[in-house]
Design a protein around this motif. Structure first.
Motif, mmCIF file in Angstrom:
data_model
loop_
_atom_site.group_PDB
_atom_site.id
_atom_site.type_symbol
_atom_site.label_atom_id
_atom_site.label_comp_id
_atom_site.label_asym_id
_atom_site.label_seq_id
_atom_site.Cartn_x
_atom_site.Cartn_y
_atom_site.Cartn_z
ATOM 1 N N ASP A 55 -3.762 130.795 65.859
ATOM 2 C CA ASP A 55 -3.102 130.139 64.768
ATOM 3 C C ASP A 55 -1.942 130.933 64.251
ATOM 4 O O ASP A 55 -0.934 130.088 63.942
ATOM 5 N N GLU A 56 -1.699 131.946 64.274
ATOM 6 C CA GLU A 56 -0.498 132.720 63.772
ATOM 7 C C GLU A 56 0.514 132.472 64.921
ATOM 8 O O GLU A 56 1.693 132.111 64.439
ATOM 9 N N ALA A 57 0.290 132.434 66.139
ATOM 10 C CA ALA A 57 1.310 132.034 67.262
ATOM 11 C C ALA A 57 1.546 130.607 67.199
ATOM 12 O O ALA A 57 2.757 130.460 67.183
ATOM 13 N N ALA A 58 0.721 129.770 66.892
ATOM 14 C CA ALA A 58 0.943 128.400 66.361
ATOM 15 C C ALA A 58 1.806 127.841 65.412
ATOM 16 O O ALA A 58 2.763 127.303 65.653
ATOM 17 N N ALA A 59 1.686 128.825 64.524
ATOM 18 C CA ALA A 59 2.847 128.555 63.353
ATOM 19 C C ALA A 59 4.217 129.117 63.592
ATOM 20 O O ALA A 59 4.922 128.352 63.302
ATOM 21 N N ARG A 60 4.302 130.034 64.337
ATOM 22 C CA ARG A 60 5.596 130.466 64.862
ATOM 23 C C ARG A 60 6.169 129.593 65.874
ATOM 24 O O ARG A 60 7.317 129.015 65.863
ATOM 25 N N VAL A 61 5.227 128.898 66.671
ATOM 26 C CA VAL A 61 5.611 127.806 67.766
ATOM 27 C C VAL A 61 6.159 126.755 66.995
ATOM 28 O O VAL A 61 7.293 126.184 67.384
ATOM 29 N N LEU A 62 5.562 126.220 66.033
ATOM 30 C CA LEU A 62 5.769 125.248 64.967
ATOM 31 C C LEU A 62 7.032 125.120 64.446
ATOM 32 O O LEU A 62 7.963 124.379 64.479
ATOM 33 N N ALA A 63 7.321 126.515 64.030
ATOM 34 C CA ALA A 63 8.380 126.800 63.000
ATOM 35 C C ALA A 63 9.717 126.675 63.931
ATOM 36 O O ALA A 63 10.777 126.152 63.425
ATOM 37 N N ALA A 64 9.553 127.006 65.192
ATOM 38 C CA ALA A 64 10.667 127.189 66.248
ATOM 39 C C ALA A 64 11.002 125.794 66.824
ATOM 40 O O ALA A 64 12.090 125.593 67.068
ATOM 41 N N GLY A 65 10.037 124.699 66.678
ATOM 42 C CA GLY A 65 10.341 123.305 66.857
ATOM 43 C C GLY A 65 10.649 123.449 68.572
ATOM 44 O O GLY A 65 11.531 122.770 69.084
ATOM 45 N N CYS A 66 9.847 124.277 69.343
ATOM 46 C CA CYS A 66 10.430 124.484 70.699
ATOM 47 C C CYS A 66 9.768 123.491 71.738
ATOM 48 O O CYS A 66 9.976 123.844 73.132
ATOM 49 N N LEU A 67 8.451 122.947 71.247
ATOM 50 C CA LEU A 67 7.889 122.097 72.330
ATOM 51 C C LEU A 67 7.901 120.647 72.373
ATOM 52 O O LEU A 67 8.626 120.100 71.303
ATOM 53 N N PRO A 68 7.658 119.857 73.262
ATOM 54 C CA PRO A 68 7.873 118.439 73.251
ATOM 55 C C PRO A 68 7.268 117.995 72.124
ATOM 56 O O PRO A 68 6.063 118.395 71.981
ATOM 57 N N ALA A 69 7.605 116.579 71.848
ATOM 58 C CA ALA A 69 7.088 115.990 70.454
ATOM 59 C C ALA A 69 5.479 115.935 70.671
ATOM 60 O O ALA A 69 4.653 116.366 69.488
ATOM 61 N N THR A 70 5.014 115.454 71.627
ATOM 62 C CA THR A 70 3.470 115.423 71.694
ATOM 63 C C THR A 70 2.779 116.758 71.433
ATOM 64 O O THR A 70 1.772 116.718 70.931
ATOM 65 N N TYR A 71 3.131 117.533 72.149
ATOM 66 C CA TYR A 71 2.693 118.921 71.990
ATOM 67 C C TYR A 71 2.735 119.401 70.650
ATOM 68 O O TYR A 71 1.747 120.199 70.148
ATOM 69 N N HIS A 72 3.898 119.362 70.169
ATOM 70 C CA HIS A 72 4.111 119.817 68.699
ATOM 71 C C HIS A 72 3.191 119.242 67.914
ATOM 72 O O HIS A 72 2.596 119.970 67.091
ATOM 73 N N ALA A 73 2.982 118.040 67.847
ATOM 74 C CA ALA A 73 2.387 117.154 67.013
ATOM 75 C C ALA A 73 0.943 117.577 67.217
ATOM 76 O O ALA A 73 0.127 117.859 66.019
ATOM 77 N N ALA A 74 0.273 117.587 68.372
ATOM 78 C CA ALA A 74 -1.079 118.226 68.640
ATOM 79 C C ALA A 74 -1.394 119.515 68.003
ATOM 80 O O ALA A 74 -2.316 119.673 67.220
ATOM 81 N N LEU A 75 -0.244 120.214 68.033
ATOM 82 C CA LEU A 75 -0.419 121.911 67.461
ATOM 83 C C LEU A 75 -0.564 121.677 65.884
ATOM 84 O O LEU A 75 -1.370 122.422 65.342
ATOM 85 N N GLN A 76 0.269 120.979 65.507
ATOM 86 C CA GLN A 76 0.462 120.575 64.080
ATOM 87 C C GLN A 76 -0.721 120.252 63.554
ATOM 88 O O GLN A 76 -1.330 120.687 62.374
ATOM 89 N N ARG A 77 -1.302 119.203 64.071
ATOM 90 C CA ARG A 77 -2.663 118.613 63.664
ATOM 91 C C ARG A 77 -3.962 119.673 63.740
ATOM 92 O O ARG A 77 -4.657 119.601 62.842
ATOM 93 N N ARG A 78 -3.933 120.262 64.625
ATOM 94 C CA ARG A 78 -4.775 121.578 64.938
ATOM 95 C C ARG A 78 -4.765 122.436 63.503
ATOM 96 O O ARG A 78 -5.789 122.769 63.064
ATOM 97 N N LEU A 79 -3.642 122.904 63.221
ATOM 98 C CA LEU A 79 -3.523 123.719 62.182
ATOM 99 C C LEU A 79 -3.754 122.925 60.811
ATOM 100 O O LEU A 79 -4.464 123.835 59.843
ATOM 101 N N GLU A 80 -3.538 121.831 60.791
ATOM 102 C CA GLU A 80 -3.696 121.178 59.703
ATOM 103 C C GLU A 80 -5.059 121.052 59.186
ATOM 104 O O GLU A 80 -5.917 121.129 58.201
ATOM 105 N N ARG A 81 -5.886 120.755 60.541
ATOM 106 C CA ARG A 81 -7.571 120.672 60.331
ATOM 107 C C ARG A 81 -8.006 122.012 59.897
ATOM 108 O O ARG A 81 -9.135 122.057 59.271
ATOM 109 N N ARG A 82 -7.511 123.114 60.453
ATOM 110 C CA ARG A 82 -8.066 124.222 60.160
ATOM 111 C C ARG A 82 -7.691 125.044 58.655
ATOM 112 O O ARG A 82 -8.302 125.782 58.231
ATOM 113 N N GLY A 83 -6.627 124.115 58.173
ATOM 114 C CA GLY A 83 -6.264 124.075 56.740
ATOM 115 C C GLY A 83 -5.945 125.540 56.224
ATOM 116 O O GLY A 83 -5.751 126.163 55.031
#
Length: 196
Positions: A168-196
């Motif tokens: 999740d720490e790595a996921a937060a870095r990836v999301l902040a960088a906005g470096c993934l294709p949109a569908t993968y970015h959204a899936a990662l964002q949903r995962r972090l939101e579920r884990r709250g």
């Protein structure tokens, strides 16, 4: 039939596949066996480093030829896992762009026939890279790989792979960088939101 066991060929022609999984490979004539999870523009070409195959040869105690991990391109002298998503590479007459990490799956594990393969591959943290085809072209063995400028966000493929595999720490870095294709970015964002 399998799409994972690649063999040496005198040349490959690269093309731009459609946008979705199931839209085929970026390599003309390449088989994508699992089109629910593979193929399409963001996973058009898979590259893996010869140095990593050499490392696995020692650990597994057996020879590993180029292509055995399912890679379309086996590179030498480039830290693929240190590259940032969005970085461009010119190989032969094709222009490619680093897109996504490879996530090990059951097909990969069955193909290698190694105990706990998915876990071992994940723990090592060097996954190779999926590439987009920006400009179609031809690649022959020995073509140099010329790296374009860094996109500057500082998130390597190693970090992106860790994020994809549950860090999740790595996921937060990836999301902040906005470096993934949109569908993968959204899936990662949903995962972090579920884990709250």
């Amino acid at each position: 039939m399998t799409g994972i066991d690649k063999l040496d060929v005198p040349a490959i022609e690269l093309r731009v596949p459609g946008p979705r999984h199931g839209d085929g490979s970026g390599v003309v004539g390449d088989l994508v066996g699992d089109d629910r999870h593979h193929g399409g523009a963001d996973k058009a070409v898979y590259a893996f480093a010869r140095e990593e195959l050499d490392r696995w040869e020692v650990e597994l105690g057996r020879p590993l030829r180029d292509g055995v991990f399912g890679e379309n391109l086996t590179t030498e002298g480039i830290d693929l896992d240190g590259l940032e998503p969005g970085r461009e590479l010119r190989v032969g007459t094709a222009l490619l762009q680093v897109s996504l990490p490879r996530q090990p799956c059951a097909t990969f594990a069955r193909h290698l026939g190694e105990p706990r393969w998915t876990r071992r591959f994940t723990e090592h943290g060097a996954c190779g890279v999926y590439l987009r085809v920006l400009t179609p072209g031809r690649v022959v063995p020995g073509d140099p790989v010329r790296l374009g400028a860094s996109p500057g966000h500082g998130v390597s493929m190693r970090v992106t792979f860790a994020a994809a595999m549950g860090d999740d720490e790595a996921a937060a870095r990836v999301l902040a960088a906005g470096c993934l294709p949109a569908t993968y970015h959204a899936a990662l964002q949903r995962r972090l939101e579920r884990r709250g």
